[in-house]
Design a protein around this motif. Structure first.
Motif, PDB file in Angstrom:
ATOM      1  N   ASN A   1      51.421  31.607  35.386  1.00  0.00           N
ATOM      2  CA  ASN A   1      51.821  30.959  34.127  1.00  0.00           C
ATOM      3  C   ASN A   1      51.198  31.617  32.906  1.00  0.00           C
ATOM      4  O   ASN A   1      51.680  31.461  31.797  1.00  0.00           O
ATOM      5  CB  ASN A   1      51.430  29.484  34.146  1.00  0.00           C
ATOM      6  N   GLY A   2      50.107  32.319  33.123  1.00  0.00           N
ATOM      7  CA  GLY A   2      49.437  32.947  31.996  1.00  0.00           C
ATOM      8  C   GLY A   2      48.087  33.499  32.398  1.00  0.00           C
ATOM      9  O   GLY A   2      47.556  33.170  33.460  1.00  0.00           O
ATOM     10  N   ALA A   3      47.548  34.377  31.557  1.00  0.00           N
ATOM     11  CA  ALA A   3      46.261  35.014  31.841  1.00  0.00           C
ATOM     12  C   ALA A   3      45.126  34.228  31.213  1.00  0.00           C
ATOM     13  O   ALA A   3      45.287  33.589  30.172  1.00  0.00           O
ATOM     14  CB  ALA A   3      46.268  36.440  31.322  1.00  0.00           C
ATOM     15  N   ILE A   4      43.967  34.280  31.852  1.00  0.00           N
ATOM     16  CA  ILE A   4      42.769  33.635  31.320  1.00  0.00           C
ATOM     17  C   ILE A   4      41.614  34.620  31.413  1.00  0.00           C
ATOM     18  O   ILE A   4      41.628  35.545  32.219  1.00  0.00           O
ATOM     19  CB  ILE A   4      42.426  32.340  32.092  1.00  0.00           C
ATOM     20  N   ALA A   5      40.624  34.429  30.571  1.00  0.00           N
ATOM     21  CA  ALA A   5      39.492  35.348  30.523  1.00  0.00           C
ATOM     22  C   ALA A   5      38.527  35.083  31.677  1.00  0.00           C
ATOM     23  O   ALA A   5      38.508  33.994  32.261  1.00  0.00           O
ATOM     24  CB  ALA A   5      38.765  35.187  29.188  1.00  0.00           C
ATOM     25  N   GLN A   6      37.726  36.094  31.983  1.00  0.00           N
ATOM     26  CA  GLN A   6      36.736  35.932  33.043  1.00  0.00           C
ATOM     27  C   GLN A   6      35.770  34.801  32.673  1.00  0.00           C
ATOM     28  O   GLN A   6      35.289  34.704  31.558  1.00  0.00           O
ATOM     29  CB  GLN A   6      35.952  37.227  33.259  1.00  0.00           C
ATOM     30  N   GLY A   7      35.531  33.939  33.634  1.00  0.00           N
ATOM     31  CA  GLY A   7      34.632  32.819  33.411  1.00  0.00           C
ATOM     32  C   GLY A   7      35.315  31.574  32.895  1.00  0.00           C
ATOM     33  O   GLY A   7      34.694  30.511  32.804  1.00  0.00           O
ATOM     34  N   ASP A   8      36.616  31.676  32.561  1.00  0.00           N
ATOM     35  CA  ASP A   8      37.311  30.512  32.003  1.00  0.00           C
ATOM     36  C   ASP A   8      37.664  29.495  33.086  1.00  0.00           C
ATOM     37  O   ASP A   8      37.696  28.290  32.837  1.00  0.00           O
ATOM     38  CB  ASP A   8      38.576  30.959  31.271  1.00  0.00           C
ATOM     39  N   VAL A   9      37.949  29.985  34.310  1.00  0.00           N
ATOM     40  CA  VAL A   9      38.199  29.072  35.418  1.00  0.00           C
ATOM     41  C   VAL A   9      36.867  28.636  35.997  1.00  0.00           C
ATOM     42  O   VAL A   9      36.009  29.454  36.311  1.00  0.00           O
ATOM     43  CB  VAL A   9      39.050  29.747  36.514  1.00  0.00           C
ATOM     44  N   LYS A  10      36.675  27.349  36.115  1.00  0.00           N
ATOM     45  CA  LYS A  10      35.446  26.805  36.664  1.00  0.00           C
ATOM     46  C   LYS A  10      35.711  26.293  38.076  1.00  0.00           C
ATOM     47  O   LYS A  10      36.686  25.582  38.309  1.00  0.00           O
ATOM     48  CB  LYS A  10      34.925  25.656  35.792  1.00  0.00           C
ATOM     49  N   ILE A  11      34.841  26.651  39.002  1.00  0.00           N
ATOM     50  CA  ILE A  11      34.999  26.205  40.383  1.00  0.00           C
ATOM     51  C   ILE A  11      34.421  24.807  40.541  1.00  0.00           C
ATOM     52  O   ILE A  11      33.339  24.499  40.033  1.00  0.00           O
ATOM     53  CB  ILE A  11      34.314  27.189  41.351  1.00  0.00           C
TER      54      ILE A  11
ATOM     55  N   SER B   1      40.222  21.095  37.342  1.00  0.00           N
ATOM     56  CA  SER B   1      41.584  20.892  36.840  1.00  0.00           C
ATOM     57  C   SER B   1      41.808  21.508  35.460  1.00  0.00           C
ATOM     58  O   SER B   1      42.928  21.886  35.127  1.00  0.00           O
ATOM     59  CB  SER B   1      41.906  19.398  36.787  1.00  0.00           C
ATOM     60  N   ARG B   2      40.742  21.656  34.674  1.00  0.00           N
ATOM     61  CA  ARG B   2      40.866  22.240  33.331  1.00  0.00           C
ATOM     62  C   ARG B   2      40.001  23.492  33.239  1.00  0.00           C
ATOM     63  O   ARG B   2      38.928  23.581  33.831  1.00  0.00           O
ATOM     64  CB  ARG B   2      40.434  21.250  32.244  1.00  0.00           C
ATOM     65  N   THR B   3      40.500  24.472  32.508  1.00  0.00           N
ATOM     66  CA  THR B   3      39.707  25.674  32.267  1.00  0.00           C
ATOM     67  C   THR B   3      38.655  25.386  31.205  1.00  0.00           C
ATOM     68  O   THR B   3      38.671  24.329  30.552  1.00  0.00           O
ATOM     69  CB  THR B   3      40.599  26.834  31.782  1.00  0.00           C
ATOM     70  N   GLY B   4      37.754  26.334  30.994  1.00  0.00           N
ATOM     71  CA  GLY B   4      36.725  26.162  29.975  1.00  0.00           C
ATOM     72  C   GLY B   4      37.304  26.033  28.583  1.00  0.00           C
ATOM     73  O   GLY B   4      36.703  25.402  27.704  1.00  0.00           O
ATOM     74  N   SER B   5      38.498  26.600  28.374  1.00  0.00           N
ATOM     75  CA  SER B   5      39.142  26.506  27.056  1.00  0.00           C
ATOM     76  C   SER B   5      40.091  25.314  26.969  1.00  0.00           C
ATOM     77  O   SER B   5      40.837  25.180  25.992  1.00  0.00           O
ATOM     78  CB  SER B   5      39.912  27.809  26.764  1.00  0.00           C
ATOM     79  N   GLY B   6      40.066  24.444  27.990  1.00  0.00           N
ATOM     80  CA  GLY B   6      40.816  23.206  27.928  1.00  0.00           C
ATOM     81  C   GLY B   6      42.231  23.251  28.462  1.00  0.00           C
ATOM     82  O   GLY B   6      42.963  22.264  28.374  1.00  0.00           O
ATOM     83  N   LYS B   7      42.660  24.382  29.049  1.00  0.00           N
ATOM     84  CA  LYS B   7      44.013  24.474  29.598  1.00  0.00           C
ATOM     85  C   LYS B   7      44.070  23.879  31.003  1.00  0.00           C
ATOM     86  O   LYS B   7      43.062  23.808  31.694  1.00  0.00           O
ATOM     87  CB  LYS B   7      44.455  25.943  29.664  1.00  0.00           C
ATOM     88  N   ASP B   8      45.274  23.473  31.409  1.00  0.00           N
ATOM     89  CA  ASP B   8      45.498  23.102  32.797  1.00  0.00           C
ATOM     90  C   ASP B   8      45.312  24.375  33.620  1.00  0.00           C
ATOM     91  O   ASP B   8      45.966  25.386  33.376  1.00  0.00           O
ATOM     92  CB  ASP B   8      46.916  22.563  32.963  1.00  0.00           C
TER      93      ASP B   8
END
Length: 256
Positions: free
Chosen positions: A144-154, A234-241
């Motif tokens: 759906n789109g690209a995200i920066a390194q570290g934006d996805v939280k486990i 469920s949410r990335t560090g920048s607030g996206k789904d």
């Protein structure tokens, strides 16, 4: 012969007896393969089956409640340790296995079962698992789109003990590294990763000094498998789904 094969053979040899294979139903499962785990396993198949194929496999339950020493079990498996060993050594020793059966055997490593005492104290617990391989296992082809390194939280609750996937030869050699891969968050928030590569940063100290290039490919594969057992928040560090997005994620391989 690979170390993984030798390890499996030794584990089977150590078993003096096994219980009759009990069907592994939903109540007995603590965790089942994620969407990412299923996708990683089938990506090596020359082709996916046109219709779903269900494969019966028999596995021994390890002390950490993972499955290992698995064999095809179309006949419902066996409680005879000698027969079990013969079948195990046959397929790990090079006996041709249908690719779909091989995928089912590979998927077994992602199951986690609930602790249960075997019928006999001196017998290893044996279970029968029915694994379905189908075109639905394939991961979506686009993100759906690209995200920066570290934006996805486990999700901390899903973090895997990477010792389960540490390549045995690398572990014995005390090889350490950091692998970065491009990971996509699937619908169940599992992490489907690809293109792993060594990504040691300057000044990483012991991790960088102990890196051994001969283990890079094994670490890359282990990284994909380990990430497939984890789930993103469920949410990335920048607030996206987080679902559907992909970006670089790193995993350090260095045990105490």
């Amino acid at each position: 012969m690979s170390t993984l094969v030798i390890t499996a053979m030794l584990q089977a040899l150590l078993a003096k007896a096994i219980t009759s294979p009990a069907p592994l139903d939903a109540a007995a499962m603590q965790a089942v393969p994620s969407m990412a785990a299923r996708a990683i396993i089938v990506q090596d198949l020359p082709r996916l089956p046109a219709e779903p194929v269900t494969v019966a496999i028999q596995c021994l339950v390890r002390p950490n409640n993972t499955l290992g020493d698995c064999i095809p079990a179309d006949d419902g498996g066996t409680a005879d340790i000698k027969v079990f060993r013969q079948r195990l050594f046959a397929w790990i020793g090079g006996q041709p296995v249908d690719p779909v059966v091989g995928a089912a055997l590979a998927r077994a490593q992602f199951y986690r079962v609930r602790a249960s005492s075997p019928a006999k104290r001196d017998a290893d617990r044996s279970v029968l698992v029915r694994v379905t391989i189908s075109s639905a296992d394939k991961a979506p082809s686009t993100a759906n789109g690209a995200i920066a390194q570290g934006d996805v939280k486990i999700d901390p609750a899903s973090i895997t003990d990477i010792a389960e996937f540490y390549p045995p030869p690398a572990l014995r050699a005390d090889a350490r590294t950091r692998i970065t891969a491009t990971c996509r968050v699937l619908a169940d928030r599992s992490l489907y990763c690809r293109d792993p590569h060594v990504d040691l940063l300057p000044g990483q100290g012991a991790a960088a000094n102990m890196a051994m290039p001969q283990f890079d490919a094994a670490f890359g594969r282990a990284t994909l498998l380990a990430f497939a057992t984890m789930r993103a928040q469920s949410r990335t560090g920048s607030g996206k789904d987080s679902v559907g997005h992909e970006g670089p994620m790193s995993l350090s391989w260095q045990l105490p």
